[in-house]
Design a protein around this motif. Sequence first.
Motif, short mmCIF file in Angstrom:
data_model
loop_
_atom_site.label_atom_id
_atom_site.label_comp_id
_atom_site.label_asym_id
_atom_site.label_seq_id
_atom_site.Cartn_x
_atom_site.Cartn_y
_atom_site.Cartn_z
N LEU A 170 0.82 -1.21 0.00
CA LEU A 170 0.00 0.00 0.00
C LEU A 170 0.86 1.26 0.00
CD1 LEU A 170 -2.88 -0.95 2.47
CD2 LEU A 170 -3.11 -0.45 0.04
N PHE A 171 1.91 1.23 0.79
CA PHE A 171 2.79 2.38 0.83
C PHE A 171 3.49 2.58 -0.52
CE2 PHE A 171 6.54 4.82 2.35
CZ PHE A 171 5.85 5.86 2.96
N GLY A 172 3.92 1.47 -1.12
CA GLY A 172 4.54 1.55 -2.44
C GLY A 172 3.59 2.05 -3.50
N MET A 173 2.33 1.63 -3.42
CA MET A 173 1.32 2.11 -4.37
C MET A 173 1.08 3.60 -4.23
SD MET A 173 -1.45 -1.01 -4.13
CE MET A 173 -2.74 0.04 -4.81
N ALA A 174 1.09 4.09 -2.99
CA ALA A 174 0.89 5.52 -2.76
C ALA A 174 2.02 6.33 -3.36
CB ALA A 174 0.76 5.79 -1.26
N ILE A 175 3.25 5.83 -3.23
CA ILE A 175 4.39 6.52 -3.83
C ILE A 175 4.28 6.51 -5.35
CG2 ILE A 175 6.90 6.43 -4.14
CD1 ILE A 175 7.09 5.30 -1.31
N LYS A 176 3.93 5.35 -5.91
CA LYS A 176 3.79 5.24 -7.36
C LYS A 176 2.70 6.16 -7.88
CE LYS A 176 2.94 1.90 -11.07
NZ LYS A 176 2.64 0.46 -11.39
N THR A 177 1.57 6.24 -7.18
CA THR A 177 0.48 7.12 -7.60
C THR A 177 0.91 8.57 -7.58
OG1 THR A 177 -1.20 5.58 -6.78
CG2 THR A 177 -1.87 7.86 -7.06
N THR A 178 1.66 8.94 -6.55
CA THR A 178 2.15 10.32 -6.45
C THR A 178 3.06 10.66 -7.62
OG1 THR A 178 1.94 10.48 -4.05
CG2 THR A 178 3.60 11.86 -5.08
N MET A 179 3.98 9.76 -7.94
CA MET A 179 4.89 10.02 -9.06
C MET A 179 4.13 10.07 -10.39
SD MET A 179 7.92 10.55 -7.89
CE MET A 179 7.06 11.43 -6.56
N THR A 180 3.08 9.26 -10.51
CA THR A 180 2.27 9.31 -11.72
C THR A 180 1.57 10.66 -11.84
OG1 THR A 180 1.87 6.92 -11.66
CG2 THR A 180 0.31 8.25 -12.93
N ARG A 181 1.13 11.20 -10.72
CA ARG A 181 0.51 12.53 -10.73
C ARG A 181 1.50 13.58 -11.20
NH1 ARG A 181 -2.56 12.58 -4.84
NH2 ARG A 181 -4.31 11.21 -5.40
N VAL A 182 2.72 13.46 -10.72
CA VAL A 182 3.75 14.46 -11.08
C VAL A 182 4.02 14.45 -12.56
CG1 VAL A 182 6.18 15.06 -10.83
CG2 VAL A 182 4.86 14.39 -8.82
N PHE A 183 4.30 13.28 -13.12
CA PHE A 183 4.70 13.22 -14.52
C PHE A 183 3.51 13.14 -15.47
CE2 PHE A 183 8.27 11.57 -12.04
CZ PHE A 183 9.26 12.44 -12.46
N GLY A 184 2.41 12.57 -15.00
CA GLY A 184 1.23 12.47 -15.85
C GLY A 184 0.49 13.78 -16.01
N SER A 185 0.55 14.64 -14.97
CA SER A 185 -0.17 15.92 -15.03
C SER A 185 0.68 17.04 -15.58
CB SER A 185 -0.66 16.30 -13.63
OG SER A 185 0.45 16.50 -12.76
#
Length: 235
Positions: free
Chosen positions: A164-179
């Motif tokens: 879960l913690f790893g998924m939260a980090i991955k989601t955050t990085m996706t927000r950074v580069f995806g947005s």
Amino acid sequence: MQSATSTNRLSDRMAATAARLTTVSRRLTATHGLNGFTIEELCEEVGVSRRTFFNYFPSKEDAVLGVDETEETERFATEFLALGSRGWRAVLDDFMLIAAGHAERSGFGLAEHVDFHAALEREPKLLVRFMGLNREREQLLVELIATREGVPADDPRARACADLFGMAIKTTMTRVFGSGVADLGQIGEFDIVGSIRDCLATYRTILEPDDPDVGPPAAAPQNPHTNPTPRKDLQ
């Protein structure tokens, strides 16, 4: 004998030097590639000697990855275990508390993460090493959780917390580069720790039980394709 204060100050200075070497090596790799700069050029920009560089990292690749984190990892483990077992929910809360402190000590903000991402894209061999290191760190994290919670290392709850913690980090990085945050000059406005914390809060709204005052959840509808009602003419 050095006092504890002197020892801590020396440790902080060493951590700052290592972080600076990693920050600059990531930026240079993102811009020029690993073969586009020398260790001497890196050291000149950081303001240290070549000998000092090798006191911290065996190669430019290791400097970019920042793999020499033994002391910080031990500090994380000590702080996490010292908080003691207080239920599975507290595991994620404690992760956030300690990770925020780690981020502050490392001095790595979003700009450094953007450079790291660009360096990994430019150098596939670094990406392969990074993925391998991540798997090792995840396993160490699972074992650390299991130790604190007094369960076997293969307990699925320990793995779930780490995932879960790893998924939260991955989601955050996706927000950074995806947005496009990384490309639109909004780096200084983006809160990495806050974003990870928001992701974990969102997971909890889905995974935790509903309010007991509301009553039991409605029964799940039957899927007619997987569990059809028998026809009377076939009974």
